[in-house]
Design an enzyme around this catalytic site. Structure first.
Site, PDB file in Angstrom:
ATOM      1  N   ALA A 120      25.395  60.072 -79.618  1.00 29.61           N
ATOM      2  CA  ALA A 120      25.883  60.537 -80.921  1.00 29.61           C
ATOM      3  C   ALA A 120      24.988  59.916 -81.993  1.00 29.61           C
ATOM      4  O   ALA A 120      25.447  59.237 -82.910  1.00 29.61           O
ATOM      5  CB  ALA A 120      27.353  60.185 -81.134  1.00 29.61           C
ATOM      6  N   GLY A 150      20.800  55.400 -88.136  1.00 27.10           N
ATOM      7  CA  GLY A 150      20.765  53.986 -87.750  1.00 27.10           C
ATOM      8  C   GLY A 150      20.033  53.818 -86.423  1.00 27.10           C
ATOM      9  O   GLY A 150      19.122  52.997 -86.295  1.00 27.10           O
ATOM     10  N   HIS A 151      20.423  54.642 -85.444  1.00 32.52           N
ATOM     11  CA  HIS A 151      19.742  54.598 -84.147  1.00 32.52           C
ATOM     12  C   HIS A 151      18.253  54.948 -84.321  1.00 32.52           C
ATOM     13  O   HIS A 151      17.387  54.320 -83.729  1.00 32.52           O
ATOM     14  CB  HIS A 151      20.354  55.619 -83.180  1.00 32.52           C
ATOM     15  CG  HIS A 151      21.803  55.410 -82.868  1.00 32.52           C
ATOM     16  ND1 HIS A 151      22.784  56.274 -83.274  1.00 32.52           N
ATOM     17  CD2 HIS A 151      22.436  54.436 -82.178  1.00 32.52           C
ATOM     18  CE1 HIS A 151      23.961  55.849 -82.839  1.00 32.52           C
ATOM     19  NE2 HIS A 151      23.783  54.736 -82.183  1.00 32.52           N
ATOM     20  N   GLN A 173      32.895  48.437 -71.698  1.00 33.90           N
ATOM     21  CA  GLN A 173      32.991  47.701 -72.959  1.00 33.90           C
ATOM     22  C   GLN A 173      34.101  48.215 -73.872  1.00 33.90           C
ATOM     23  O   GLN A 173      34.310  47.696 -74.960  1.00 33.90           O
ATOM     24  CB  GLN A 173      31.650  47.700 -73.691  1.00 33.90           C
ATOM     25  CG  GLN A 173      31.279  49.021 -74.328  1.00 33.90           C
ATOM     26  CD  GLN A 173      29.863  48.983 -74.851  1.00 33.90           C
ATOM     27  OE1 GLN A 173      28.901  48.921 -74.086  1.00 33.90           O
ATOM     28  NE2 GLN A 173      29.706  49.017 -76.170  1.00 33.90           N
ATOM     29  N   LYS A 209      24.096  45.865 -87.572  1.00 32.32           N
ATOM     30  CA  LYS A 209      25.455  46.332 -87.836  1.00 32.32           C
ATOM     31  C   LYS A 209      26.418  45.682 -86.835  1.00 32.32           C
ATOM     32  O   LYS A 209      27.517  45.283 -87.187  1.00 32.32           O
ATOM     33  CB  LYS A 209      25.522  47.850 -87.710  1.00 32.32           C
ATOM     34  CG  LYS A 209      26.934  48.291 -87.526  1.00 32.32           C
ATOM     35  CD  LYS A 209      27.243  49.547 -88.193  1.00 32.32           C
ATOM     36  CE  LYS A 209      28.532  50.127 -87.724  1.00 32.32           C
ATOM     37  NZ  LYS A 209      28.713  50.101 -86.282  1.00 32.32           N
ATOM     38  N   VAL A 248      21.529  50.513 -91.447  1.00 29.76           N
ATOM     39  CA  VAL A 248      21.261  51.733 -92.221  1.00 29.76           C
ATOM     40  C   VAL A 248      22.604  52.258 -92.737  1.00 29.76           C
ATOM     41  O   VAL A 248      23.584  52.308 -91.992  1.00 29.76           O
ATOM     42  CB  VAL A 248      20.548  52.796 -91.359  1.00 29.76           C
ATOM     43  CG1 VAL A 248      20.323  54.080 -92.141  1.00 29.76           C
ATOM     44  CG2 VAL A 248      19.229  52.245 -90.834  1.00 29.76           C
ATOM     45  N   LEU A 294      26.290  53.522 -91.254  1.00 30.86           N
ATOM     46  CA  LEU A 294      26.307  54.637 -90.312  1.00 30.86           C
ATOM     47  C   LEU A 294      26.902  54.171 -88.986  1.00 30.86           C
ATOM     48  O   LEU A 294      26.625  53.067 -88.528  1.00 30.86           O
ATOM     49  CB  LEU A 294      24.883  55.154 -90.067  1.00 30.86           C
ATOM     50  CG  LEU A 294      24.162  55.789 -91.242  1.00 30.86           C
ATOM     51  CD1 LEU A 294      22.860  56.425 -90.776  1.00 30.86           C
ATOM     52  CD2 LEU A 294      25.013  56.841 -91.913  1.00 30.86           C
ATOM     53  N   SER A 344      28.589  56.075 -85.139  1.00 30.53           N
ATOM     54  CA  SER A 344      28.975  57.300 -84.426  1.00 30.53           C
ATOM     55  C   SER A 344      30.454  57.590 -84.654  1.00 30.53           C
ATOM     56  O   SER A 344      30.886  58.735 -84.623  1.00 30.53           O
ATOM     57  CB  SER A 344      28.706  57.140 -82.926  1.00 30.53           C
ATOM     58  OG  SER A 344      27.368  56.761 -82.727  1.00 30.53           O
TER      59      SER A 344
END
Ligand code: AMP
Length: 281
Positions: free
Chosen positions: A32, A36-37, A61, A149, A176, A184, A186
């Site tokens: 997603a 940022g990614h 997780q 983040k 970001v 940002l 997902s």
């Protein structure tokens, strides 16, 4: 850009590239993908000859089954986003490929995995360490890129590579944000329009807290952030802690040595968002 599904295959490719003198950068994600990614991917592209991005929603997780069920999955769209960045390889394994048998390993990172996210999401960092150590074995890259983040995650991963003697350099990358300041994530995709409109209060409050902190104690700053955010009926603070950048121990006074980071988790309806800000007073 090649999409690889097998651990053995990606491992062979990475080792072959390195044998030929190439530096390999690795960006682990759960897909997603957003800007940022993509910023992590750009950093890896800049530093390395070859970039591998993994896309895998790691079940171990997630402490909340609903969160895992609702986590957005959009591999085709992700592939389209990565293609123009000239990513070399996408590693998108199945659950069976990553966990042919249940992973029973436990980890202990001292204070780092006990506080904040560790305290509120039992088992979360165990799952993160399980999957990232497996991914690092599959993709023995030279450098791996993680977003600030997930500030605590970076600290845990750095401790993990030290503890397990994994020769991969961990590169933290800046957060970001949307134009309105919302980090940002997902999970932002799951906010309804009212929630989305109110969520920027998280970062605007964090920014204002740096001003507030000039004339107030840590404890008063902490309380002020929680009450300011909780005054908005769409938002509920789970925790806000001001911690030492390295130990993640709560800081008691502004006079203490070391860089300080304010870390927050906020429940927005069903969605849980995290963010953080540096206090360099
Ligand atoms: P995720 O797919 O959420 O597991 O995130 C994969 C990587 O992207 C992690 O290292 C995250 O910290 C990073 N990341 C997620 N959101 C952001 C963001 N807004 N800015 C920078 N990095 C991010």
């Amino acid at each position: 850009m090649q999409v690889i599904k097998s651990v053995a295959e990606i491992r062979e490719i990475v080792k072959e590239k390195q044998k030929n003198g190439k530096m390999v950068g690795f960006v682990p994600t759960m897909g997603a993908l957003h800007k940022g990614h993509l910023s992590l991917v750009s950093s890896s592209k800049k530093d390395n000859d070859i970039t591998v991005v993994s896309i895998f929603v790691n079940p171990t997780q997630f402490n909340d089954k609903e969160d895992l069920k609702n986590y957005p999955r959009m591999l085709d769209n992700d592939i389209q986003l990565l293609a123009p960045l000239n990513v070399d390889f996408i590693f998108a394994p199945t659950e069976e490929e990553m966990y042919p048998e249940p992973d029973e390993r436990d980890f202990d990172f001292g204070n780092l995995d006990k506080v904040m996210e560790g305290a509120h999401r039992p088992g979360h960092f165990r799952g993160v360490a399980q999957i990232v150590s497996k991914l690092f074995a599959a993709i023995p890259a030279n450098r791996a890129y993680f977003g600030d983040k997930d500030f605590q995650q970076v600290a845990v991963i750095k401790a993990m590579v030290k503890q397990l003697d994994i020769p991969i350099k961990i590169i933290p990358c800046p957060i970001v944000r949307e134009e309105d300041g919302l980090a940002l994530s997902s999970r932002n995709l799951r906010l309804n329009s009212t929630q989305r409109a109110n969520a920027p209060l998280i970062y605007s409050t964090l920014k204002m807290s740096r001003e507030f902190a000039q004339n107030n104690t840590i404890e008063d700053t902490r309380k002020w952030v929680c009450s300011t955010i909780d005054a908005n009926s769409e938002l509920k603070t789970e925790y806000f802690e001001i911690v030492d950048e390295n130990t993640l121990c709560p800081v008691k006074s502004w006079e203490e040595q070391g860089n300080k980071v304010g870390c927050i988790a906020v429940q927005v309806g069903e969605i849980r968002l995290i963010d953080n800000i540096r206090f360099n007073l």
